[in-house]
Scaffold this motif. Structure first.
Motif, short mmCIF file in Angstrom:
data_model
loop_
_atom_site.label_atom_id
_atom_site.label_comp_id
_atom_site.label_asym_id
_atom_site.label_seq_id
_atom_site.Cartn_x
_atom_site.Cartn_y
_atom_site.Cartn_z
N GLN A 53 21.91 35.45 45.81
CA GLN A 53 21.09 34.63 44.93
C GLN A 53 21.04 35.25 43.53
OE1 GLN A 53 17.24 34.32 46.92
NE2 GLN A 53 17.85 32.37 47.81
N ASP A 88 18.04 31.21 41.02
CA ASP A 88 17.28 30.86 42.22
C ASP A 88 15.82 31.28 42.08
OD1 ASP A 88 19.47 29.91 44.17
OD2 ASP A 88 20.26 31.81 43.40
N ALA A 118 10.59 29.36 41.50
CA ALA A 118 11.78 29.13 42.33
C ALA A 118 12.02 27.63 42.40
CB ALA A 118 11.57 29.69 43.73
N SER A 123 14.46 28.32 49.73
CA SER A 123 15.59 29.24 49.83
C SER A 123 15.24 30.67 49.43
CB SER A 123 16.75 28.75 48.95
OG SER A 123 16.41 28.82 47.57
N VAL A 124 14.02 30.88 48.95
CA VAL A 124 13.60 32.22 48.50
C VAL A 124 12.49 32.72 49.42
CG1 VAL A 124 12.65 33.58 46.61
CG2 VAL A 124 14.19 31.66 46.11
#
Length: 204
Positions: A53, A88, A118, A123-124
């Motif tokens: 990322q 990201d 984000a 996704s984080v």
């Protein structure tokens, strides 16, 4: 927040427990002048590759300011940078003008406000929502340290603040300004000696 702060090697802890204030009270405090925050100076921008990322961390400085003004500044800057570069995860940390400049010292009481953004929070790790925003409600001491309580904003407050912004500028970047000045000086020197410049480019 703790997970992300640890991943960034930045501690948002200020020595005081996080304080969650009522929505009406918080909106009233954040409805003061300077809807877009303050002028700021970029101290450093770090672009990191974290497990595939792209994470961007920015450390910026402002003159003495109240906590709500600092967090508005951080929200403005994170929004402006997100439009400029894709990542990201974005992190903007606001320091006082008198605060530390060493990267390792940007932690704890040195942090006047912090915003994490984000675009795809799922996704984080640790980001259940797109934004995490907080500020220290104390004023900076002569060394640029804050010893107040940490105030965290809810997502609805973040959206309300950003909707009112009429300025979406980044911080002043002294390094970029110096590079532009050097480039302008080189162009000016070349234009003053066109024959020499042409000869140099012709390889004669």
């Amino acid at each position: 927040m703790v997970i992300l702060a640890a991943a960034f090697a930045v501690s948002a802890a200020s020595g005081g427990a996080a304080v969650y204030v009522g929505r009406d009270r918080l909106v009233a405090r954040l409805s003061e002048p300077s809807a877009s925050g303050l002028e700021c100076t970029a101290l450093r921008t770090l672009k990191l590759d974290h497990r595939g990322q792209r994470w961007i961390r920015m450390h910026v400085k402002t003159d003495s300011a109240a906590g709500p003004e600092r967090v508005r500044t951080a929200l403005r800057v994170v929004g402006a940078f997100a439009k400029k570069e894709r990542a990201d995860l974005y992190q903007v940390v606001v320091l006082d003008a008198a605060g530390p400049e060493e990267r390792a010292a940007v932690r704890g009481a040195a942090i006047g406000a912090e915003v994490l953004f984000a675009p795809g929070p799922q996704s984080v790790k640790g980001m259940g929502e797109p934004f995490r925003a907080s500020y220290n409600d104390g004023t900076a001491n002569p060394d640029g340290m804050f010893h107040g309580k940490l105030v965290s904003l809810g997502l609805d407050e973040v959206h309300a603040i950003m909707a009112k912004m009429d300025d979406h500028s980044l911080c002043i970047d002294p390094a970029a300004a110096e590079a532009e000045d050097a480039e302008a000086a080189a162009v000016s020197e070349s234009s003053e000696h066109p024959a020499e410049s042409a000869e140099a480019h012709g390889g004669h």
